[in-house]
Design a protein around this motif. Structure first.
Motif, PDB file in Angstrom:
ATOM      1  N   ALA A 260      30.513  29.900  38.007  1.00  0.00           N
ATOM      2  CA  ALA A 260      30.393  28.366  37.814  1.00  0.00           C
ATOM      3  C   ALA A 260      31.646  27.899  38.359  1.00  0.00           C
ATOM      4  CB  ALA A 260      30.263  28.184  36.234  1.00  0.00           C
ATOM      5  N   ALA A 261      32.474  28.622  39.253  1.00  0.00           N
ATOM      6  CA  ALA A 261      33.603  27.809  39.578  1.00  0.00           C
ATOM      7  C   ALA A 261      33.628  28.337  41.211  1.00  0.00           C
ATOM      8  CB  ALA A 261      34.825  28.572  38.999  1.00  0.00           C
ATOM      9  N   PRO A 262      34.418  27.940  41.896  1.00  0.00           N
ATOM     10  CA  PRO A 262      34.571  28.182  43.549  1.00  0.00           C
ATOM     11  C   PRO A 262      35.181  29.393  43.905  1.00  0.00           C
ATOM     12  CG  PRO A 262      35.802  26.129  43.129  1.00  0.00           C
ATOM     13  CD  PRO A 262      35.160  26.570  41.670  1.00  0.00           C
ATOM     14  N   SER A 263      35.761  30.157  42.949  1.00  0.00           N
ATOM     15  CA  SER A 263      36.383  31.305  43.356  1.00  0.00           C
ATOM     16  C   SER A 263      36.712  31.919  42.102  1.00  0.00           C
ATOM     17  CB  SER A 263      37.842  31.283  44.147  1.00  0.00           C
ATOM     18  OG  SER A 263      38.780  30.711  43.237  1.00  0.00           O
ATOM     19  N   GLY A 264      36.894  33.520  42.209  1.00  0.00           N
ATOM     20  CA  GLY A 264      37.160  34.215  41.027  1.00  0.00           C
ATOM     21  C   GLY A 264      37.675  35.709  41.805  1.00  0.00           C
ATOM     22  N   MET A 265      37.603  36.716  40.788  1.00  0.00           N
ATOM     23  CA  MET A 265      37.998  37.886  40.904  1.00  0.00           C
ATOM     24  C   MET A 265      37.169  38.962  40.178  1.00  0.00           C
ATOM     25  SD  MET A 265      42.030  38.379  41.825  1.00  0.00           S
ATOM     26  CE  MET A 265      42.916  36.881  40.618  1.00  0.00           C
ATOM     27  N   MET A 266      36.912  40.229  40.870  1.00  0.00           N
ATOM     28  CA  MET A 266      36.153  41.164  40.164  1.00  0.00           C
ATOM     29  C   MET A 266      36.839  42.602  40.162  1.00  0.00           C
ATOM     30  SD  MET A 266      32.155  40.782  41.092  1.00  0.00           S
ATOM     31  CE  MET A 266      31.491  41.964  40.088  1.00  0.00           C
ATOM     32  N   GLY A 267      36.740  43.420  39.299  1.00  0.00           N
ATOM     33  CA  GLY A 267      37.161  44.631  39.560  1.00  0.00           C
ATOM     34  C   GLY A 267      36.720  45.407  38.131  1.00  0.00           C
ATOM     35  N   GLY A 268      36.851  46.651  38.138  1.00  0.00           N
ATOM     36  CA  GLY A 268      36.340  47.532  37.207  1.00  0.00           C
ATOM     37  C   GLY A 268      36.623  49.132  37.397  1.00  0.00           C
ATOM     38  N   ASN A 269      35.466  49.814  36.816  1.00  0.00           N
ATOM     39  CA  ASN A 269      35.549  51.188  37.160  1.00  0.00           C
ATOM     40  C   ASN A 269      34.202  51.910  36.874  1.00  0.00           C
ATOM     41  OD1 ASN A 269      35.287  52.481  34.297  1.00  0.00           O
ATOM     42  ND2 ASN A 269      37.039  51.343  34.100  1.00  0.00           N
ATOM     43  N   TYR A 270      33.772  52.843  37.546  1.00  0.00           N
ATOM     44  CA  TYR A 270      32.564  53.625  37.399  1.00  0.00           C
ATOM     45  C   TYR A 270      32.994  54.920  36.717  1.00  0.00           C
ATOM     46  CZ  TYR A 270      30.751  50.865  41.191  1.00  0.00           C
ATOM     47  OH  TYR A 270      30.377  49.738  42.015  1.00  0.00           O
ATOM     48  N   THR A 271      32.247  55.412  35.489  1.00  0.00           N
ATOM     49  CA  THR A 271      32.464  56.515  34.957  1.00  0.00           C
ATOM     50  C   THR A 271      31.783  57.527  35.682  1.00  0.00           C
ATOM     51  OG1 THR A 271      32.344  55.546  32.682  1.00  0.00           O
ATOM     52  CG2 THR A 271      31.979  57.917  32.680  1.00  0.00           C
ATOM     53  N   MET A 272      32.536  58.530  36.318  1.00  0.00           N
ATOM     54  CA  MET A 272      31.846  59.678  37.102  1.00  0.00           C
ATOM     55  C   MET A 272      32.023  60.761  36.276  1.00  0.00           C
ATOM     56  SD  MET A 272      31.319  57.720  39.854  1.00  0.00           S
ATOM     57  CE  MET A 272      31.029  58.852  41.127  1.00  0.00           C
TER      58      MET A 272
END
Length: 138
Positions: free
Chosen positions: A99-111
């Motif tokens: 709902a905003a013109p920019s942002g950031m994403m990140g995280g992890n995958y459990t392997m």
């Protein structure tokens, strides 16, 4: 659009499991006047280790430029739990609305390895930039 540089590729490596992400703003699906901004991101997971890994769960943290935070947890990615032998890779695309013109994403995958060892393979933090505003991960 002509002359626009390609979107950046973000990369992280966790014990030989390389994760690359390339986000792209979707002009045709976004409605800035209504506060709807949409991105596509393409993820490539490459197994550069000597073990076979299966992606079992995902954990995403998404923060928009207004400070709103979303946590997304779930099984697998795009309805799959890919199994990657040494040297194999898996690629998929998904979307992220904000709902905003920019942002950031990140995280992890459990392997999980064939011997039951578990690692949290880091997804690099990447910026969701639109022509209306830009942010950069530090």
């Amino acid at each position: 659009m002509a002359g626009r540089p390609p979107p950046p590729v973000y990369e992280a490596d966790t014990r030989g499991v390389k994760i690359r992400v390339q986000p792209r703003f979707l002009h045709d699906e976004s409605r800035p006047a209504s506060g709807q901004y949409v991105w596509q991101y393409t993820v490539e997971i490459e197994n550069g280790s000597e073990q076979t890994w299966t992606l079992t769960t995902r954990h995403w943290e998404i923060v928009d430029s207004q400070g709103r935070r979303q946590i997304v947890d779930g099984e697998g990615v795009v309805g799959q739990q890919p199994r990657l032998e040494p040297g194999e890779s898996f690629r998929y695309s998904s979307g992220a609305p904000l709902a905003a013109p920019s942002g950031m994403m990140g995280g992890n995958y459990t392997m999980v390895s064939e011997t039951g060892e578990e690692i949290a393979a880091r997804i690099p933090t990447f910026s969701l930039d639109s022509p209306y505003e830009q942010s950069r991960p530090s």
